[in-house]
Design a protein around this motif. Sequence first.
Motif, mmCIF file in Angstrom:
data_model
loop_
_atom_site.group_PDB
_atom_site.id
_atom_site.type_symbol
_atom_site.label_atom_id
_atom_site.label_comp_id
_atom_site.label_asym_id
_atom_site.label_seq_id
_atom_site.Cartn_x
_atom_site.Cartn_y
_atom_site.Cartn_z
ATOM 1 N N UNK A 62 0.749 -1.108 0.076
ATOM 2 C CA UNK A 62 -0.060 -0.240 0.086
ATOM 3 C C UNK A 62 1.239 1.235 -0.190
ATOM 4 N N UNK A 63 0.583 2.176 -0.992
ATOM 5 C CA UNK A 63 1.376 3.191 -1.037
ATOM 6 C C UNK A 63 0.594 4.629 -0.730
ATOM 7 N N UNK A 64 1.192 5.662 0.025
ATOM 8 C CA UNK A 64 0.520 7.073 -0.154
ATOM 9 C C UNK A 64 0.991 7.988 -1.067
ATOM 10 N N UNK A 99 5.244 8.151 -4.555
ATOM 11 C CA UNK A 99 4.693 7.240 -3.697
ATOM 12 C C UNK A 99 5.571 6.904 -2.600
ATOM 13 N N UNK A 100 5.035 6.751 -1.268
ATOM 14 C CA UNK A 100 5.647 6.300 -0.265
ATOM 15 C C UNK A 100 4.872 5.135 0.192
ATOM 16 N N UNK A 101 5.603 4.045 0.635
ATOM 17 C CA UNK A 101 5.207 2.662 1.050
ATOM 18 C C UNK A 101 4.812 2.815 2.429
ATOM 19 N N UNK A 102 3.594 2.495 2.803
ATOM 20 C CA UNK A 102 3.094 2.435 4.127
ATOM 21 C C UNK A 102 2.342 1.297 4.647
ATOM 22 N N UNK A 158 -10.929 -5.219 3.928
ATOM 23 C CA UNK A 158 -11.491 -3.860 4.231
ATOM 24 C C UNK A 158 -10.191 -2.886 4.154
ATOM 25 N N UNK A 159 -10.691 -1.808 3.458
ATOM 26 C CA UNK A 159 -9.851 -0.574 3.486
ATOM 27 C C UNK A 159 -10.212 0.357 4.488
ATOM 28 N N UNK A 160 -9.188 0.526 5.512
ATOM 29 C CA UNK A 160 -9.345 1.392 6.668
ATOM 30 C C UNK A 160 -9.551 2.778 6.178
ATOM 31 N N UNK A 161 -9.771 3.625 7.136
ATOM 32 C CA UNK A 161 -10.161 5.008 6.985
ATOM 33 C C UNK A 161 -8.733 5.543 6.500
ATOM 34 N N UNK A 162 -7.557 5.024 7.195
ATOM 35 C CA UNK A 162 -6.107 5.654 6.864
ATOM 36 C C UNK A 162 -5.507 5.106 5.494
ATOM 37 N N UNK A 163 -6.353 4.289 4.690
ATOM 38 C CA UNK A 163 -6.131 3.611 3.403
ATOM 39 C C UNK A 163 -5.281 2.353 3.543
ATOM 40 N N UNK A 164 -4.937 1.939 4.891
ATOM 41 C CA UNK A 164 -4.282 0.710 4.989
ATOM 42 C C UNK A 164 -5.217 -0.365 4.811
ATOM 43 N N UNK A 165 -4.775 -1.718 4.570
ATOM 44 C CA UNK A 165 -5.590 -2.689 4.308
ATOM 45 C C UNK A 165 -5.763 -3.440 5.723
ATOM 46 N N UNK A 166 -7.165 -4.032 6.154
ATOM 47 C CA UNK A 166 -7.342 -5.104 7.329
ATOM 48 C C UNK A 166 -6.946 -6.348 6.964
ATOM 49 N N UNK A 167 -7.191 -7.164 7.769
ATOM 50 C CA UNK A 167 -7.073 -8.486 7.443
ATOM 51 C C UNK A 167 -8.222 -9.034 6.627
#
Length: 75
Positions: free
Chosen positions: A2-4, A11-14, A50-59
């Motif tokens: 996931x990148x921002x 892009x920055x890897x998050x 799921x895509x979390x509110x900060x853009x990260x992915x959940x399980x």
Amino acid sequence: AVFALDAAGAPTLIQHAPAGAAYPRFFLIAQDHASLIVANEKDGCVTILPIESDGRLGASVAMLPVAGAAFALFA
């Protein structure tokens, strides 16, 4: 992965996130932008993350068996 993106589009890897199965081949963001659907070719399934509110992915929250899954499409 996931990148921002910054204001210039760099892009920055998050996050590194597991797809929930082997050989992810296709990724589709759901129309409501709340989930990422992943077709996993080797395990013959589709997983939903799921895509979390900060853009990260959940399980992975679901796995659906689909023999030879290599593509996902909303119809």
